[in-house]
Motif scaffolding. Structure first.
Motif, PDB file in Angstrom:
ATOM      1  N   UNK A 210      -0.463 -43.072   1.877  1.00 50.66           N
ATOM      2  CA  UNK A 210       0.087 -43.641   3.107  1.00 50.66           C
ATOM      3  C   UNK A 210      -1.055 -43.859   4.079  1.00 50.66           C
ATOM      4  N   UNK A 211      -1.223 -45.103   4.521  1.00 53.41           N
ATOM      5  CA  UNK A 211      -2.253 -45.402   5.503  1.00 53.41           C
ATOM      6  C   UNK A 211      -1.770 -45.099   6.906  1.00 53.41           C
ATOM      7  N   UNK A 212      -2.693 -44.712   7.765  1.00 57.55           N
ATOM      8  CA  UNK A 212      -2.353 -44.408   9.158  1.00 57.55           C
ATOM      9  C   UNK A 212      -3.535 -44.729  10.051  1.00 57.55           C
ATOM     10  N   UNK A 253      11.250 -46.864   9.187  1.00 57.30           N
ATOM     11  CA  UNK A 253      11.153 -47.437   7.853  1.00 57.30           C
ATOM     12  C   UNK A 253      11.326 -48.937   7.792  1.00 57.30           C
ATOM     13  N   UNK A 254      11.608 -49.575   8.917  1.00 63.18           N
ATOM     14  CA  UNK A 254      11.812 -51.025   8.922  1.00 63.18           C
ATOM     15  C   UNK A 254      10.480 -51.756   8.889  1.00 63.18           C
ATOM     16  N   UNK A 255      10.517 -52.993   8.381  1.00 69.41           N
ATOM     17  CA  UNK A 255       9.291 -53.798   8.304  1.00 69.41           C
ATOM     18  C   UNK A 255       9.525 -55.245   8.718  1.00 69.41           C
ATOM     19  N   UNK A 256      10.759 -55.570   9.087  1.00 66.99           N
ATOM     20  CA  UNK A 256      11.070 -56.945   9.466  1.00 66.99           C
ATOM     21  C   UNK A 256      10.344 -57.324  10.757  1.00 66.99           C
ATOM     22  N   UNK A 257       9.860 -58.540  10.799  1.00 69.65           N
ATOM     23  CA  UNK A 257       9.223 -59.035  12.006  1.00 69.65           C
ATOM     24  C   UNK A 257       7.774 -58.611  12.193  1.00 69.65           C
ATOM     25  N   UNK A 258       7.213 -57.860  11.269  1.00 74.39           N
ATOM     26  CA  UNK A 258       5.801 -57.466  11.363  1.00 74.39           C
ATOM     27  C   UNK A 258       4.980 -58.613  10.763  1.00 74.39           C
ATOM     28  N   UNK A 293       7.620 -42.520   8.321  1.00 74.68           N
ATOM     29  CA  UNK A 293       8.048 -43.904   8.177  1.00 74.68           C
ATOM     30  C   UNK A 293       8.242 -44.285   6.716  1.00 74.68           C
ATOM     31  N   UNK A 294       7.319 -43.842   5.850  1.00 78.36           N
ATOM     32  CA  UNK A 294       7.433 -44.141   4.420  1.00 78.36           C
ATOM     33  C   UNK A 294       8.681 -43.500   3.819  1.00 78.36           C
ATOM     34  N   UNK A 295       8.988 -42.277   4.244  1.00 79.94           N
ATOM     35  CA  UNK A 295      10.176 -41.599   3.736  1.00 79.94           C
ATOM     36  C   UNK A 295      11.453 -42.255   4.266  1.00 79.94           C
ATOM     37  N   UNK A 296      11.416 -42.684   5.534  1.00 76.33           N
ATOM     38  CA  UNK A 296      12.573 -43.384   6.094  1.00 76.33           C
ATOM     39  C   UNK A 296      12.820 -44.697   5.358  1.00 76.33           C
TER      40      UNK A 296
END
Length: 321
Positions: A210-212, A253-258, A293-296
């Protein structure tokens, strides 16, 4: 010759660990020397034929594993770490455990997706040899940027995985991020790229860290010149907390709009969730937001992490035994 030695190592290990025979007794039975038996036992441990577990009644790892497992419905391996170790030393210990955990999960005829990064680089150095047949290691995301092709860095990781499991290696010779989303769309229609994408679509195992942005031991995507100031500002404005294989997500955990995801060469989070076994390796409490975030996002089926990060996760989530 190698097969015969593996068989001898297995016989010696069975007699020593399961039948409690002494090395002298084993040497007599195998008609060899005591020193040869010692080397066979060492070989059995190094190759993964023998895995030694120590059950410490004061160890909190199993309790943490149980709480995280129940909350997220995944297999968890908590690595006990002394508080005196720094981030780099902690990463090395977690990587060693991850390598030992991954080995038994790899079988013949597998397509194994591997992301590049600081964590997977460390894991690749601890892999033990396991013979498989017709297996493939496929790179999950491109590694090039404005300063380097990234080929050497990523290929070293892929090569170590391929060598460990006797697997064919398929690299992904594209940049980590295209300058324009339209360029990615065009490239994804090229047959040479589609061949790699089709392998990724058939993965049975995906292995990633997981990158941070704010990790004490910086993720390679943030420290290696892949993102400029404008990119970092865009991620901050989108409330991004981390990434997997250069695909970004938020705390929920969402990624929409990025927007940056439209230019990323990593698999979408939806595609990653389709992989049957998804092994996530995390080291360092400074990655806690990215991990949450990854787990969500339900990106992992298996989680390997250090004890301090596991405890922080439990505290953040308010989990109890």
């Amino acid at each position: 010759m190698a097969l015969s030695r593996d068989q001898d190592a297995l016989r010696a290990a069975q007699m020593y660990y399961l039948q409690d025979l002494t090395m002298d007794a084993i040497a007599r039975e195998l008609r060899t020397s005591r020193s040869t038996v010692s080397r066979l036992l060492s070989s059995a441990r190094e190759s993964g034929l023998v895995q030694i577990q120590i059950r410490n009644p004061l160890d909190t790892g199993p309790e943490l594993e149980g709480m995280i497992r129940r909350r997220y419905n995944l297999d968890v391996h908590v690595v006990p770490i002394l508080g005196t170790l720094n981030e780099a030393e902690t990463l090395d210990r977690v990587a060693m455990q991850a390598a030992r955990t991954i080995g038994p999960l790899v079988d013949s005829n597998a397509i194994i997706g591997v992301a590049w990064g600081s964590t997977l680089s460390a894991v690749s150095r601890h892999l033990t040899r396991k013979i498989t047949h017709d297996s493939v290691i496929v790179q999950l995301n491109g590694a090039g940027n404005m300063h380097t092709t990234g080929i050497t860095y990523a290929s070293d990781i892929m090569r170590r995985f391929g060598s460990a499991y006797g697997a064919r290696v398929e690299q992904f010779p594209v940049p980590a991020f295209f300058d324009h989303a339209a360029t990615k769309t065009a490239m994804w229609n090229e047959r040479s790229v589609q061949r790699v994408l089709e392998l990724q679509a058939k993965m049975s195992i995906a292995i990633f860290g997981v990158g941070s942005v704010h990790a004490d031991y910086p993720s390679h995507v943030y420290a290696g010149g892949y993102l400029d100031e404008e990119d970092l500002n865009a991620l901050a404005n989108s409330d991004v907390v981390g990434d997997v294989a250069t695909v970004f997500f938020r705390d929920d955990g969402s990624s929409d709009g990025i927007v940056l995801n439209e230019r990323s060469t990593g698999p979408s989070l939806a595609q990653l969730r389709q992989v049957r076994r998804r092994i996530c390796v995390v080291s360092g409490v400074s990655k806690i937001n990215g991990l949450r975030g990854a787990l969500a996002a339900r990106l992992a089926t298996d989680l390997i992490l250090d004890e301090a990060t596991a405890r922080r996760l439990v505290d953040y989530e308010g989990l109890t035994s």
